[in-house]
Design a protein around this motif. Structure first.
Motif, PDB file in Angstrom:
ATOM      1  N   PRO A  46     -10.315  22.845 -90.802  1.00  0.00           N
ATOM      2  CA  PRO A  46      -9.717  21.903 -91.746  1.00  0.00           C
ATOM      3  C   PRO A  46      -8.338  22.404 -92.152  1.00  0.00           C
ATOM      4  N   LYS A  47      -7.483  21.493 -92.598  1.00  0.00           N
ATOM      5  CA  LYS A  47      -6.108  21.864 -92.948  1.00  0.00           C
ATOM      6  C   LYS A  47      -5.913  21.761 -94.455  1.00  0.00           C
ATOM      7  N   ALA A  48      -5.360  22.808 -95.047  1.00  0.00           N
ATOM      8  CA  ALA A  48      -4.969  22.786 -96.452  1.00  0.00           C
ATOM      9  C   ALA A  48      -3.449  22.774 -96.450  1.00  0.00           C
ATOM     10  N   ILE A  49      -2.871  21.642 -96.844  1.00  0.00           N
ATOM     11  CA  ILE A  49      -1.416  21.501 -96.803  1.00  0.00           C
ATOM     12  C   ILE A  49      -0.883  21.645 -98.218  1.00  0.00           C
ATOM     13  N   LEU A  50      -0.118  22.701 -98.419  1.00  0.00           N
ATOM     14  CA  LEU A  50       0.429  23.020 -99.730  1.00  0.00           C
ATOM     15  C   LEU A  50       1.881  22.575 -99.788  1.00  0.00           C
ATOM     16  N   PHE A  51       2.212  21.880-100.848  1.00  0.00           N
ATOM     17  CA  PHE A  51       3.584  21.448-101.102  1.00  0.00           C
ATOM     18  C   PHE A  51       4.059  22.184-102.354  1.00  0.00           C
ATOM     19  N   PRO A  52       4.657  23.374-102.204  1.00  0.00           N
ATOM     20  CA  PRO A  52       5.065  24.159-103.379  1.00  0.00           C
ATOM     21  C   PRO A  52       6.357  23.619-103.989  1.00  0.00           C
ATOM     22  N   SER A  53       6.610  24.018-105.214  1.00  0.00           N
ATOM     23  CA  SER A  53       7.856  23.620-105.869  1.00  0.00           C
ATOM     24  C   SER A  53       8.966  24.632-105.607  1.00  0.00           C
ATOM     25  N   LYS A  54       8.598  25.809-105.078  1.00  0.00           N
ATOM     26  CA  LYS A  54       9.568  26.862-104.791  1.00  0.00           C
ATOM     27  C   LYS A  54       9.568  27.160-103.295  1.00  0.00           C
ATOM     28  N   PRO A  55      10.704  27.577-102.746  1.00  0.00           N
ATOM     29  CA  PRO A  55      10.772  27.812-101.300  1.00  0.00           C
ATOM     30  C   PRO A  55      10.089  29.100-100.830  1.00  0.00           C
ATOM     31  N   LYS A  56       9.818  30.037-101.724  1.00  0.00           N
ATOM     32  CA  LYS A  56       9.232  31.318-101.343  1.00  0.00           C
ATOM     33  C   LYS A  56       7.711  31.241-101.417  1.00  0.00           C
ATOM     34  N   LEU A  97       5.369  17.942-107.388  1.00  0.00           N
ATOM     35  CA  LEU A  97       5.130  19.280-106.841  1.00  0.00           C
ATOM     36  C   LEU A  97       4.816  20.260-107.957  1.00  0.00           C
ATOM     37  N   PRO A  98       4.014  21.249-107.726  1.00  0.00           N
ATOM     38  CA  PRO A  98       3.284  21.591-106.509  1.00  0.00           C
ATOM     39  C   PRO A  98       2.064  20.691-106.318  1.00  0.00           C
ATOM     40  N   ALA A  99       1.677  20.546-105.061  1.00  0.00           N
ATOM     41  CA  ALA A  99       0.513  19.732-104.711  1.00  0.00           C
ATOM     42  C   ALA A  99      -0.217  20.377-103.541  1.00  0.00           C
ATOM     43  N   LEU A 100      -1.504  20.092-103.455  1.00  0.00           N
ATOM     44  CA  LEU A 100      -2.331  20.625-102.380  1.00  0.00           C
ATOM     45  C   LEU A 100      -3.204  19.496-101.848  1.00  0.00           C
ATOM     46  N   VAL A 101      -3.164  19.303-100.526  1.00  0.00           N
ATOM     47  CA  VAL A 101      -3.939  18.250 -99.876  1.00  0.00           C
ATOM     48  C   VAL A 101      -4.804  18.893 -98.801  1.00  0.00           C
ATOM     49  N   ILE A 102      -6.086  18.587 -98.831  1.00  0.00           N
ATOM     50  CA  ILE A 102      -7.006  19.049 -97.793  1.00  0.00           C
ATOM     51  C   ILE A 102      -7.206  17.907 -96.816  1.00  0.00           C
ATOM     52  N   VAL A 103      -7.080  18.184 -95.529  1.00  0.00           N
ATOM     53  CA  VAL A 103      -7.379  17.206 -94.485  1.00  0.00           C
ATOM     54  C   VAL A 103      -8.619  17.715 -93.772  1.00  0.00           C
ATOM     55  N   LYS A 104      -9.729  16.993 -93.965  1.00  0.00           N
ATOM     56  CA  LYS A 104     -11.005  17.422 -93.396  1.00  0.00           C
ATOM     57  C   LYS A 104     -10.979  17.320 -91.880  1.00  0.00           C
ATOM     58  N   GLU A 105     -11.640  18.258 -91.245  1.00  0.00           N
ATOM     59  CA  GLU A 105     -11.731  18.287 -89.790  1.00  0.00           C
ATOM     60  C   GLU A 105     -12.639  17.164 -89.317  1.00  0.00           C
ATOM     61  N   GLY A 106     -12.229  16.518 -88.259  1.00  0.00           N
ATOM     62  CA  GLY A 106     -13.035  15.455 -87.668  1.00  0.00           C
ATOM     63  C   GLY A 106     -12.752  14.089 -88.279  1.00  0.00           C
ATOM     64  N   THR A 107     -12.998  13.927 -89.577  1.00  0.00           N
ATOM     65  CA  THR A 107     -12.829  12.628 -90.224  1.00  0.00           C
ATOM     66  C   THR A 107     -11.372  12.346 -90.564  1.00  0.00           C
ATOM     67  N   GLY A 108     -10.590  13.394 -90.858  1.00  0.00           N
ATOM     68  CA  GLY A 108      -9.202  13.203 -91.253  1.00  0.00           C
ATOM     69  C   GLY A 108      -9.054  12.755 -92.694  1.00  0.00           C
ATOM     70  N   GLU A 109     -10.168  12.747 -93.420  1.00  0.00           N
ATOM     71  CA  GLU A 109     -10.145  12.346 -94.828  1.00  0.00           C
ATOM     72  C   GLU A 109      -9.288  13.322 -95.638  1.00  0.00           C
TER      73      GLU A 109
END
Length: 168
Positions: A46-56, A97-109
Motif C-alpha cells: 500500500p502507498k502512504a503519500i505524505l504532502f508535507p508543508s516543509k521541503p525537508k 498541508l500537511p496531509a497524508l493519503v493512504i492508497v490501499k493495495e488492489g482496490t486503490g481506495e
C-alpha cells in the motif's frame, strides 16, 4: 561515523538527523510518482503519500519509513510548484498541508488522515492500520510445525541419569 563538531545539542541533532536512515521515496517531479507507484505495485505494498508543508524530510518520517519498510511504501511529495498537479489530483491545496493519503493495495481506495497532529505515535497507529502484516506470522507458523514434529527420544538421557543416581 565520527562526530568532530562542537558538543552542542543543536549541532549533534543536525549531525544525527543527516545520518539517520531513510526509506522515503521523495517526489520532486510528477514522473517520480509514477516510478514510486510502479515500485509499490511490483511488491504489493500500500502507498502512504505524505504532502508535507516543509521541503525537508523530518526525522519522524524517516523513523516511520524504517519501521514500515517492506510493509508500506512511504512517499513524500515535496511542496513545489512542479508538484501542484499531484496535490490537485488528490484533492489538496497548499493551505491544507500537511496531509497524508493512504492508497490501499488492489482496490486503490484512498483514505485521508483526518488528524491535526502529525506526531510519531498517532502516525504510527494510523499507518499500522493500513500496512501489510509483519513477517512474524511466518515465524508463528514455523513454531507450530516444530510442535507437531516427533519428540526426540529422551529416555536415553533419563536412563543414564537413573544409572548414575543408582551408582552414587
Amino acid at each position: 561515523m565520527d562526530y568532530n563538531q562542537e558538543r552542542k545539542a543543536k549541532d549533534m541533532r543536525t549531525f544525527l538527523e543527516y545520518y539517520m536512515p531513510s526509506y522515503v521515496e521523495r517526489i520532486s517531479f510528477p514522473e517520480d510518482l509514477t516510478k514510486a507507484v510502479v515500485k509499490a505495485d511490483k511488491y504489493g505494498l500500500p502507498k502512504a503519500i505524505l504532502f508535507p508543508s516543509k521541503p525537508k524530510t523530518s526525522s519522524v518520517i524517516k523513523y516511520l519509513s524504517t519501521v514500515f519498510r517492506r510493509r508500506l511504501l512511504l512517499v513524500e511529495v515535496v511542496p513545489t510548484k512542479k508538484n501542484e498537479s499531484i496535490m490537485k489530483g488528490y484533492g489538496l491545496s497548499a493551505d491544507q498541508l500537511p496531509a497524508l493519503v493512504i492508497v490501499k493495495e488492489g482496490t486503490g481506495e484512498q483514505v485521508v488522515y483526518e488528524g491535526k497532529d502529525f506526531t510519531r505515535r498517532k502516525l504510527e497507529r494510523f499507518l499500522s492500520e493500513y500496512s501489510n502484516d509483519d513477517d512474524d506470522d511466518d515465524d508463528d507458523a514455523k513454531e507450530e510445525d516444530d510442535d507437531e514434529a516427533e519428540p526426540k527420544p529422551s529416555n536415553v538421557i533419563l536412563g543414564r541419569r537413573r544409572q548414575i543416581g543408582l551408582i552414587l
